[in-house]
Design a protein around this motif. Sequence first.
Motif, PDB file in Angstrom:
ATOM      1  N   LEU A   1      14.769 -23.847 -60.245  1.00 39.67           N
ATOM      2  CA  LEU A   1      14.688 -24.759 -59.113  1.00 39.67           C
ATOM      3  C   LEU A   1      15.183 -26.154 -59.464  1.00 39.67           C
ATOM      4  O   LEU A   1      15.907 -26.775 -58.689  1.00 39.67           O
ATOM      5  CB  LEU A   1      13.253 -24.814 -58.585  1.00 39.67           C
ATOM      6  N   ALA A   2      14.839 -26.653 -60.628  1.00 36.61           N
ATOM      7  CA  ALA A   2      15.258 -27.991 -61.028  1.00 36.61           C
ATOM      8  C   ALA A   2      16.780 -28.073 -61.098  1.00 36.61           C
ATOM      9  O   ALA A   2      17.379 -29.046 -60.636  1.00 36.61           O
ATOM     10  CB  ALA A   2      14.638 -28.363 -62.368  1.00 36.61           C
ATOM     11  N   SER A   3      17.409 -27.063 -61.642  1.00 36.03           N
ATOM     12  CA  SER A   3      18.864 -27.047 -61.741  1.00 36.03           C
ATOM     13  C   SER A   3      19.509 -27.006 -60.353  1.00 36.03           C
ATOM     14  O   SER A   3      20.458 -27.733 -60.075  1.00 36.03           O
ATOM     15  CB  SER A   3      19.310 -25.834 -62.559  1.00 36.03           C
ATOM     16  N   GLN A   4      18.971 -26.151 -59.490  1.00 31.35           N
ATOM     17  CA  GLN A   4      19.508 -26.028 -58.134  1.00 31.35           C
ATOM     18  C   GLN A   4      19.362 -27.342 -57.361  1.00 31.35           C
ATOM     19  O   GLN A   4      20.280 -27.765 -56.658  1.00 31.35           O
ATOM     20  CB  GLN A   4      18.805 -24.893 -57.382  1.00 31.35           C
ATOM     21  N   LEU A   5      18.218 -27.982 -57.485  1.00 32.61           N
ATOM     22  CA  LEU A   5      18.004 -29.250 -56.792  1.00 32.61           C
ATOM     23  C   LEU A   5      18.910 -30.343 -57.349  1.00 32.61           C
ATOM     24  O   LEU A   5      19.414 -31.187 -56.600  1.00 32.61           O
ATOM     25  CB  LEU A   5      16.540 -29.676 -56.890  1.00 32.61           C
TER      26      LEU A   5
ATOM     27  N   GLU B   1      25.716 -33.137 -54.942  1.00 28.83           N
ATOM     28  CA  GLU B   1      26.622 -32.943 -53.811  1.00 28.83           C
ATOM     29  C   GLU B   1      26.306 -33.906 -52.680  1.00 28.83           C
ATOM     30  O   GLU B   1      27.210 -34.441 -52.045  1.00 28.83           O
ATOM     31  CB  GLU B   1      26.520 -31.502 -53.309  1.00 28.83           C
ATOM     32  N   VAL B   2      25.034 -34.150 -52.415  1.00 27.74           N
ATOM     33  CA  VAL B   2      24.641 -35.054 -51.337  1.00 27.74           C
ATOM     34  C   VAL B   2      25.107 -36.473 -51.640  1.00 27.74           C
ATOM     35  O   VAL B   2      25.597 -37.184 -50.756  1.00 27.74           O
ATOM     36  CB  VAL B   2      23.113 -35.012 -51.116  1.00 27.74           C
ATOM     37  N   LYS B   3      24.986 -36.897 -52.883  1.00 31.68           N
ATOM     38  CA  LYS B   3      25.378 -38.256 -53.258  1.00 31.68           C
ATOM     39  C   LYS B   3      26.874 -38.481 -53.132  1.00 31.68           C
ATOM     40  O   LYS B   3      27.317 -39.589 -52.867  1.00 31.68           O
ATOM     41  CB  LYS B   3      24.944 -38.549 -54.696  1.00 31.68           C
TER      42      LYS B   3
END
Length: 40
Positions: free
Chosen positions: A26-30, A36-38
């Motif tokens: 999960l940490a890697s995916q987030l 990508e959002v940034k």
Amino acid sequence: MDSAETRYAHLLQPLRDLTKNWDIDLASQLGEYLGEVKTH
């Protein structure tokens, strides 16, 4: 006599399948998502 695991394998298999579906880093995916959002 069968062991409990063998007798109830049909009941346990869906639970095992669910745990495989949730076995993600999960940490890697987030971290990737935030990257990508940034940039957008």
